[in-house]
Motif scaffolding. Structure first.
Motif, PDB file in Angstrom:
ATOM      1  N   GLN A   2       0.825  -1.212   0.000  1.00  0.00           N
ATOM      2  CA  GLN A   2       0.000   0.000   0.000  1.00  0.00           C
ATOM      3  C   GLN A   2       0.861   1.265   0.000  1.00  0.00           C
ATOM      4  O   GLN A   2       0.513   2.259  -0.640  1.00  0.00           O
ATOM      5  N   ILE A   3       1.979   1.233   0.700  1.00  0.00           N
ATOM      6  CA  ILE A   3       2.867   2.398   0.728  1.00  0.00           C
ATOM      7  C   ILE A   3       3.444   2.652  -0.660  1.00  0.00           C
ATOM      8  O   ILE A   3       3.492   3.799  -1.129  1.00  0.00           O
ATOM      9  N   VAL A   4       3.867   1.587  -1.330  1.00  0.00           N
ATOM     10  CA  VAL A   4       4.416   1.743  -2.678  1.00  0.00           C
ATOM     11  C   VAL A   4       3.341   2.258  -3.633  1.00  0.00           C
ATOM     12  O   VAL A   4       3.613   3.106  -4.488  1.00  0.00           O
ATOM     13  N   LEU A   5       2.109   1.776  -3.478  1.00  0.00           N
ATOM     14  CA  LEU A   5       1.016   2.267  -4.328  1.00  0.00           C
ATOM     15  C   LEU A   5       0.754   3.755  -4.099  1.00  0.00           C
ATOM     16  O   LEU A   5       0.512   4.504  -5.043  1.00  0.00           O
ATOM     17  N   ALA A   6       0.783   4.162  -2.832  1.00  0.00           N
ATOM     18  CA  ALA A   6       0.504   5.561  -2.516  1.00  0.00           C
ATOM     19  C   ALA A   6       1.611   6.482  -3.019  1.00  0.00           C
ATOM     20  O   ALA A   6       1.342   7.556  -3.558  1.00  0.00           O
ATOM     21  N   LEU A   7       2.858   6.061  -2.856  1.00  0.00           N
ATOM     22  CA  LEU A   7       3.971   6.924  -3.233  1.00  0.00           C
ATOM     23  C   LEU A   7       4.349   6.795  -4.704  1.00  0.00           C
ATOM     24  O   LEU A   7       4.915   7.715  -5.279  1.00  0.00           O
ATOM     25  N   GLY A   8       4.040   5.648  -5.292  1.00  0.00           N
ATOM     26  CA  GLY A   8       4.428   5.404  -6.675  1.00  0.00           C
ATOM     27  C   GLY A   8       3.499   6.016  -7.701  1.00  0.00           C
ATOM     28  O   GLY A   8       3.881   6.228  -8.846  1.00  0.00           O
ATOM     29  N   GLY A   9       2.263   6.287  -7.318  1.00  0.00           N
ATOM     30  CA  GLY A   9       1.307   6.869  -8.246  1.00  0.00           C
ATOM     31  C   GLY A   9       0.928   5.933  -9.383  1.00  0.00           C
ATOM     32  O   GLY A   9       0.654   6.380 -10.490  1.00  0.00           O
ATOM     33  N   LEU A  10       0.918   4.643  -9.110  1.00  0.00           N
ATOM     34  CA  LEU A  10       0.574   3.670 -10.137  1.00  0.00           C
ATOM     35  C   LEU A  10      -0.934   3.671 -10.362  1.00  0.00           C
ATOM     36  O   LEU A  10      -1.712   3.617  -9.416  1.00  0.00           O
ATOM     37  N   GLU A  11      -1.334   3.742 -11.614  1.00  0.00           N
ATOM     38  CA  GLU A  11      -2.757   3.804 -11.910  1.00  0.00           C
ATOM     39  C   GLU A  11      -3.407   2.428 -11.918  1.00  0.00           C
ATOM     40  O   GLU A  11      -4.541   2.267 -11.510  1.00  0.00           O
ATOM     41  N   ARG A  12      -2.710   1.421 -12.437  1.00  0.00           N
ATOM     42  CA  ARG A  12      -3.266   0.079 -12.511  1.00  0.00           C
ATOM     43  C   ARG A  12      -2.322  -0.876 -11.804  1.00  0.00           C
ATOM     44  O   ARG A  12      -1.377  -1.373 -12.390  1.00  0.00           O
ATOM     45  N   GLU A  13      -2.627  -1.130 -10.540  1.00  0.00           N
ATOM     46  CA  GLU A  13      -1.726  -1.959  -9.740  1.00  0.00           C
ATOM     47  C   GLU A  13      -1.671  -3.398 -10.223  1.00  0.00           C
ATOM     48  O   GLU A  13      -0.657  -4.062 -10.079  1.00  0.00           O
ATOM     49  N   GLU A  14      -2.738  -3.907 -10.811  1.00  0.00           N
ATOM     50  CA  GLU A  14      -2.729  -5.302 -11.241  1.00  0.00           C
ATOM     51  C   GLU A  14      -1.826  -5.548 -12.440  1.00  0.00           C
ATOM     52  O   GLU A  14      -1.525  -6.690 -12.765  1.00  0.00           O
ATOM     53  N   GLN A  15      -1.354  -4.499 -13.077  1.00  0.00           N
ATOM     54  CA  GLN A  15      -0.453  -4.651 -14.211  1.00  0.00           C
ATOM     55  C   GLN A  15       0.974  -4.230 -13.876  1.00  0.00           C
ATOM     56  O   GLN A  15       1.780  -4.035 -14.765  1.00  0.00           O
ATOM     57  N   SER A  16       1.276  -4.106 -12.602  1.00  0.00           N
ATOM     58  CA  SER A  16       2.619  -3.678 -12.215  1.00  0.00           C
ATOM     59  C   SER A  16       3.287  -4.751 -11.359  1.00  0.00           C
ATOM     60  O   SER A  16       2.669  -5.710 -10.917  1.00  0.00           O
ATOM     61  N   TRP A  17       4.566  -4.553 -11.082  1.00  0.00           N
ATOM     62  CA  TRP A  17       5.337  -5.482 -10.273  1.00  0.00           C
ATOM     63  C   TRP A  17       4.906  -5.462  -8.817  1.00  0.00           C
ATOM     64  O   TRP A  17       5.193  -6.379  -8.054  1.00  0.00           O
ATOM     65  N   VAL A  18       4.202  -4.417  -8.397  1.00  0.00           N
ATOM     66  CA  VAL A  18       3.782  -4.273  -7.005  1.00  0.00           C
ATOM     67  C   VAL A  18       2.810  -5.389  -6.609  1.00  0.00           C
ATOM     68  O   VAL A  18       2.742  -5.798  -5.449  1.00  0.00           O
ATOM     69  N   TYR A  19       2.102  -5.896  -7.596  1.00  0.00           N
ATOM     70  CA  TYR A  19       1.143  -6.961  -7.337  1.00  0.00           C
ATOM     71  C   TYR A  19       1.822  -8.202  -6.758  1.00  0.00           C
ATOM     72  O   TYR A  19       1.204  -8.975  -6.024  1.00  0.00           O
ATOM     73  N   VAL A  20       3.099  -8.384  -7.042  1.00  0.00           N
ATOM     74  CA  VAL A  20       3.850  -9.539  -6.541  1.00  0.00           C
ATOM     75  C   VAL A  20       3.932  -9.503  -5.010  1.00  0.00           C
ATOM     76  O   VAL A  20       3.892 -10.550  -4.361  1.00  0.00           O
ATOM     77  N   LEU A  21       4.014  -8.314  -4.414  1.00  0.00           N
ATOM     78  CA  LEU A  21       4.046  -8.204  -2.958  1.00  0.00           C
ATOM     79  C   LEU A  21       2.769  -8.762  -2.344  1.00  0.00           C
ATOM     80  O   LEU A  21       2.808  -9.489  -1.344  1.00  0.00           O
ATOM     81  N   ARG A  22       1.639  -8.436  -2.934  1.00  0.00           N
ATOM     82  CA  ARG A  22       0.363  -8.946  -2.433  1.00  0.00           C
ATOM     83  C   ARG A  22       0.280 -10.459  -2.612  1.00  0.00           C
ATOM     84  O   ARG A  22      -0.184 -11.170  -1.735  1.00  0.00           O
ATOM     85  N   LEU A  23       0.747 -10.938  -3.750  1.00  0.00           N
ATOM     86  CA  LEU A  23       0.750 -12.377  -4.000  1.00  0.00           C
ATOM     87  C   LEU A  23       1.615 -13.107  -2.975  1.00  0.00           C
ATOM     88  O   LEU A  23       1.206 -14.136  -2.419  1.00  0.00           O
ATOM     89  N   LEU A  24       2.792 -12.581  -2.683  1.00  0.00           N
ATOM     90  CA  LEU A  24       3.671 -13.196  -1.680  1.00  0.00           C
ATOM     91  C   LEU A  24       3.029 -13.211  -0.293  1.00  0.00           C
ATOM     92  O   LEU A  24       3.171 -14.179   0.453  1.00  0.00           O
ATOM     93  N   ALA A  25       2.319 -12.134   0.037  1.00  0.00           N
ATOM     94  CA  ALA A  25       1.657 -12.067   1.337  1.00  0.00           C
ATOM     95  C   ALA A  25       0.605 -13.166   1.467  1.00  0.00           C
ATOM     96  O   ALA A  25       0.544 -13.864   2.486  1.00  0.00           O
ATOM     97  N   PHE A  26      -0.199 -13.348   0.445  1.00  0.00           N
ATOM     98  CA  PHE A  26      -1.231 -14.375   0.517  1.00  0.00           C
ATOM     99  C   PHE A  26      -0.635 -15.777   0.478  1.00  0.00           C
ATOM    100  O   PHE A  26      -1.162 -16.691   1.121  1.00  0.00           O
ATOM    101  N   LEU A  27       0.455 -15.954  -0.242  1.00  0.00           N
ATOM    102  CA  LEU A  27       1.130 -17.253  -0.245  1.00  0.00           C
ATOM    103  C   LEU A  27       1.717 -17.568   1.134  1.00  0.00           C
ATOM    104  O   LEU A  27       1.702 -18.727   1.576  1.00  0.00           O
ATOM    105  N   LEU A  28       2.219 -16.556   1.825  1.00  0.00           N
ATOM    106  CA  LEU A  28       2.723 -16.743   3.191  1.00  0.00           C
ATOM    107  C   LEU A  28       1.607 -17.177   4.140  1.00  0.00           C
ATOM    108  O   LEU A  28       1.800 -18.058   4.984  1.00  0.00           O
TER     109      LEU A  28
END
Length: 91
Positions: free
Chosen positions: A50-76
């Motif tokens: 969420q911090i990277v999304l807020a500071l990065g200004g990414l418009e479509r998070e599902e098409q960026s590398w940031v989505y991998v952080l969420r995937l790793l969290a759920f896999l954990l």
């Protein structure tokens, strides 16, 4: 949604993820149970996402590398629950 409103809600969500992570970390300190450690780490990854999304200004998070952080969290979380269930069957 207005950019300031979006940033506010993204920051609030990041703070709540961090609080949940600290909550699970306190349980881990008391019990040393790996399930609590995996939950604490997963919520830390979600807060970072969420911090990277807020500071990065990414418009479509599902098409960026940031989505991998969420995937790793759920896999954990899934791995922690599966490991805990397998430990219970061995006893």
């Amino acid at each position: 949604m207005l950019p300031t409103t979006y940033s506010f809600f993204t920051g609030a969500l990041a703070a709540l993820y961090a609080v949940a992570g600290l909550f699970f970390l306190s349980f881990w300190r008391r019990t040393r149970d790996a399930l609590f450690a995996s939950f604490a780490l997963a919520f830390a990854l979600l807060a970072t996402n969420q911090i990277v999304l807020a500071l990065g200004g990414l418009e479509r998070e599902e098409q960026s590398w940031v989505y991998v952080l969420r995937l790793l969290a759920f896999l954990l979380i899934i791995a922690g629950i599966a490991r805990k269930n397998l430990e219970g069957r061995r006893r």
